[in-house]
Design a protein around this motif. Structure first.
Motif, PDB file in Angstrom:
ATOM      1  N   ARG A 307       0.833  -1.209   0.000  1.00  0.00           N
ATOM      2  CA  ARG A 307       0.000   0.000   0.000  1.00  0.00           C
ATOM      3  C   ARG A 307       0.860   1.249   0.000  1.00  0.00           C
ATOM      4  N   ALA A 308       1.884   1.266   0.839  1.00  0.00           N
ATOM      5  CA  ALA A 308       2.780   2.432   0.888  1.00  0.00           C
ATOM      6  C   ALA A 308       3.522   2.598  -0.434  1.00  0.00           C
ATOM      7  N   ALA A 309       3.942   1.473  -1.017  1.00  0.00           N
ATOM      8  CA  ALA A 309       4.706   1.540  -2.263  1.00  0.00           C
ATOM      9  C   ALA A 309       3.861   2.112  -3.397  1.00  0.00           C
ATOM     10  N   PHE A 310       2.615   1.641  -3.538  1.00  0.00           N
ATOM     11  CA  PHE A 310       1.772   2.149  -4.618  1.00  0.00           C
ATOM     12  C   PHE A 310       1.346   3.592  -4.360  1.00  0.00           C
ATOM     13  N   TYR A 402      -9.590   3.307 -17.562  1.00  0.00           N
ATOM     14  CA  TYR A 402      -8.128   3.380 -17.463  1.00  0.00           C
ATOM     15  C   TYR A 402      -7.537   4.488 -18.333  1.00  0.00           C
ATOM     16  N   LEU A 403      -8.379   5.221 -19.034  1.00  0.00           N
ATOM     17  CA  LEU A 403      -7.901   6.195 -20.015  1.00  0.00           C
ATOM     18  C   LEU A 403      -7.884   7.604 -19.432  1.00  0.00           C
ATOM     19  N   LEU A 418      -6.101   1.987 -11.712  1.00  0.00           N
ATOM     20  CA  LEU A 418      -5.052   1.537 -12.629  1.00  0.00           C
ATOM     21  C   LEU A 418      -4.249   0.397 -12.011  1.00  0.00           C
ATOM     22  N   TRP A 419      -3.882   0.568 -10.727  1.00  0.00           N
ATOM     23  CA  TRP A 419      -3.036  -0.440 -10.071  1.00  0.00           C
ATOM     24  C   TRP A 419      -3.765  -1.769  -9.917  1.00  0.00           C
ATOM     25  N   PRO A 426       4.789  -1.755 -11.994  1.00  0.00           N
ATOM     26  CA  PRO A 426       5.338  -0.449 -11.602  1.00  0.00           C
ATOM     27  C   PRO A 426       6.462  -0.497 -10.568  1.00  0.00           C
ATOM     28  N   LEU A 427       6.453  -1.499  -9.699  1.00  0.00           N
ATOM     29  CA  LEU A 427       7.419  -1.460  -8.598  1.00  0.00           C
ATOM     30  C   LEU A 427       8.840  -1.747  -9.062  1.00  0.00           C
TER      31      LEU A 427
END
Length: 491
Positions: A307-310, A402-403, A418-419, A426-427
């Motif tokens: 959660r923190a990372a995203f 998503y656009l 999106l995630w 992404p990470l």
């Protein structure tokens, strides 16, 4: 016009093979360019993958600055309409705002690409500023998936994904700020490597520190082409803010050997995010293939505060994109993005991120550091993390959630959504570690499903070695040897 090869013969050649035929005197760089242009004419009305062809570069590759004595010997190449610039050429970034924008200078990487012998013959499509999951704004263009034109290619390297998949050319430029090389490669059956930090320069406009998550790369159909591209185009420009590293041997040589026995973690339960059951089954199937090659495979999850990372990744995107848009708007003498020329979510990102404080960025960077250390610790025990390329199926054309043409009024909610789909890519951008999408699975829709392998920083060669081992094991038949319905060799 008589073409140098039949379309079936053309589609069987990768870039390395085409370069070999040029060196043998069997075909010329101009003939390769003409065949690619004919391929664009054949499939682009259906796919909308190519924005523009450079007629002068097609007619005379050497006049384009291409070093036809380089390793790629004049093989055609499309540049995504975002990122590296070409002096005097249009770069419109998928945006109505940037129509008619011409670059004042070549970027450093553009010079490396030409020196490598790649003939940059045109521009491939991208969503506005590369900010969303699909090149899909009817006011600009709608790029379609060659496997089924009712579906998107994902993004943001949309046109490159479609063109390489459809056999127009064997290699093309892509960029990746959170999955934009790997996600479209995964949905179109291409190979897409996001390298480590410190491989490809983004000079003179930014550095790996100021860009932070954005990286350059390509799509190919063979591992050796990706290896050759990295070998030829890597390296920093003079005065880079941070050091660039080199590999102890060329990747072209390295990929001829199998990797050692590896510990491979299958993983998909990342915090709040889970892959759909069919994708988990495809991941397991890929794991069994790797087990049959002698690797140790088991389930494991990095001990990361997801959660923190995203949340930190969202802060990074919002603040980075806001400044990108602000710089473009300012250069045009405008105070804010015009609502009739910039897509609504990009305007909201500009509004939300323009005044991000140093304190917010410092908190973000602390999470980046903690996340990177956590992945690093995990990758001391495991050599590879294997995931599906996305958690959810590739959307059909017209799925606006998503656009950046979405009507979602909440930027944080837009990114959170999106995630949920694009959870696994992404990470690695955040951590600066390499990751590759390999066309090993299938979606229930019939589209390809990329399986992603990630490893520790500067482990790019190991990923390519593993990919090459798999490629040999399947007899070179990625996507089970199938071709998409829209393809230069069809009909």
């Amino acid at each position: 016009m008589t073409l140098a090869m039949s379309w079936d013969e053309w589609a069987r050649h990768d870039a390395t093979a085409l370069a070999g035929r040029v060196r043998a005197g069997e075909v010329t760089p101009a003939e390769l360019a003409a065949q690619t242009a004919a391929g664009v004419a054949k499939v682009n009305p259906t796919l909308s993958a190519v924005v523009e062809l450079f007629e002068d570069a097609v007619a005379d590759p050497r006049a384009n600055g291409t070093n036809t004595d380089g390793p790629f010997a004049g093989v055609p190449y499309l540049m995504k309409d975002l990122g590296p610039t070409l002096k005097g050429r249009l770069q419109e970034m998928g945006s109505l705002l940037m129509r008619g924008n011409r670059a004042p200078a070549d970027s450093f990487l553009a010079g490396k690409i030409r020196a490598a012998g790649l003939n940059i013959i045109g521009r491939s499509t991208t969503p506005e500023f590369g900010c969303c999951s699909s090149a899909e704004n009817p006011a600009v263009y709608v790029t379609r998936n060659p496997w089924d034109t009712g579906y998107t290619t994902n993004g943001s390297s949309a046109g490159t994904a479609a063109a390489v998949s459809a056999g127009v050319l064997p290699i093309s430029h892509a960029t990746d700020g959170g999955g934009s090389i790997r996600i479209p490669a995964g949905a179109t059956g291409n190979i897409g490597l996001k390298p480590s930090r410190g491989v490809f320069s983004i000079a003179p406009y930014a550095s790996d520190l100021t860009g932070l998550v954005s990286i350059q790369g390509c799509h190919t159909r063979t591992v050796r082409d990706t290896a050759a591209f990295v070998d030829a185009c890597r390296g920093g420009a003079p005065g880079e803010f941070m050091p660039y590293w080199t590999a102890p041997e060329s990747y072209a040589d390295l990929v001829r050997r199998d990797p050692p026995r590896l510990r491979i973690a299958l993983s998909h339960e990342w915090g709040d995010y889970r892959a759909v059951p069919h994708f988990v089954a495809e991941l397991e199937r890929a794991g069994r293939l790797l087990e049959s090659l002698g690797h140790e495979v088991d389930w494991a999850v990095p001990e990361v505060d997801f959660r923190a990372a995203f949340a930190a990744q969202t802060t990074c995107y919002i603040s980075n994109f806001a400044q990108t848009v602000n710089n473009l708007v300012g250069a045009l003498g405008l105070e804010r993005p015009p609502a009739d020329l910039v897509e609504p979510v990009n305007i909201r990102i500009w509004e939300a991120g323009l005044h991000t404080s140093y304190t917010e960025r410092a908190r973000m960077q602390a999470v980046f550091n903690a996340t990177s250390r956590a992945f690093g610790t995990f990758l001391e025990e495991w050599d590879i993390i294997l995931t599906p390329i996305t958690a959810l199926p590739t959307p059909v054309i017209g799925t606006t959630e998503y656009l950046t043409v979405s009507d979602n009024p909440d930027v944080q909610d837009w990114f959170a959504n999106l995630w949920r789909n694009f959870a696994y890519t992404p990470l690695s951008n955040l951590c600066g570690i390499p990751a590759i999408s390999l066309p090993l699975g299938w979606q229930e829709s019939g589209l390809p499903l990329g399986i992603q392998a990630q490893t520790r920083q500067a482990g790019d060669g190991l990923l390519l070695q593993l990919a090459a081992q798999v490629e040999r094991a399947i007899g070179g038949k990625w996507n089970d040897g199938r071709r998409p319905g829209v393809h230069v060799a069809q009909g």
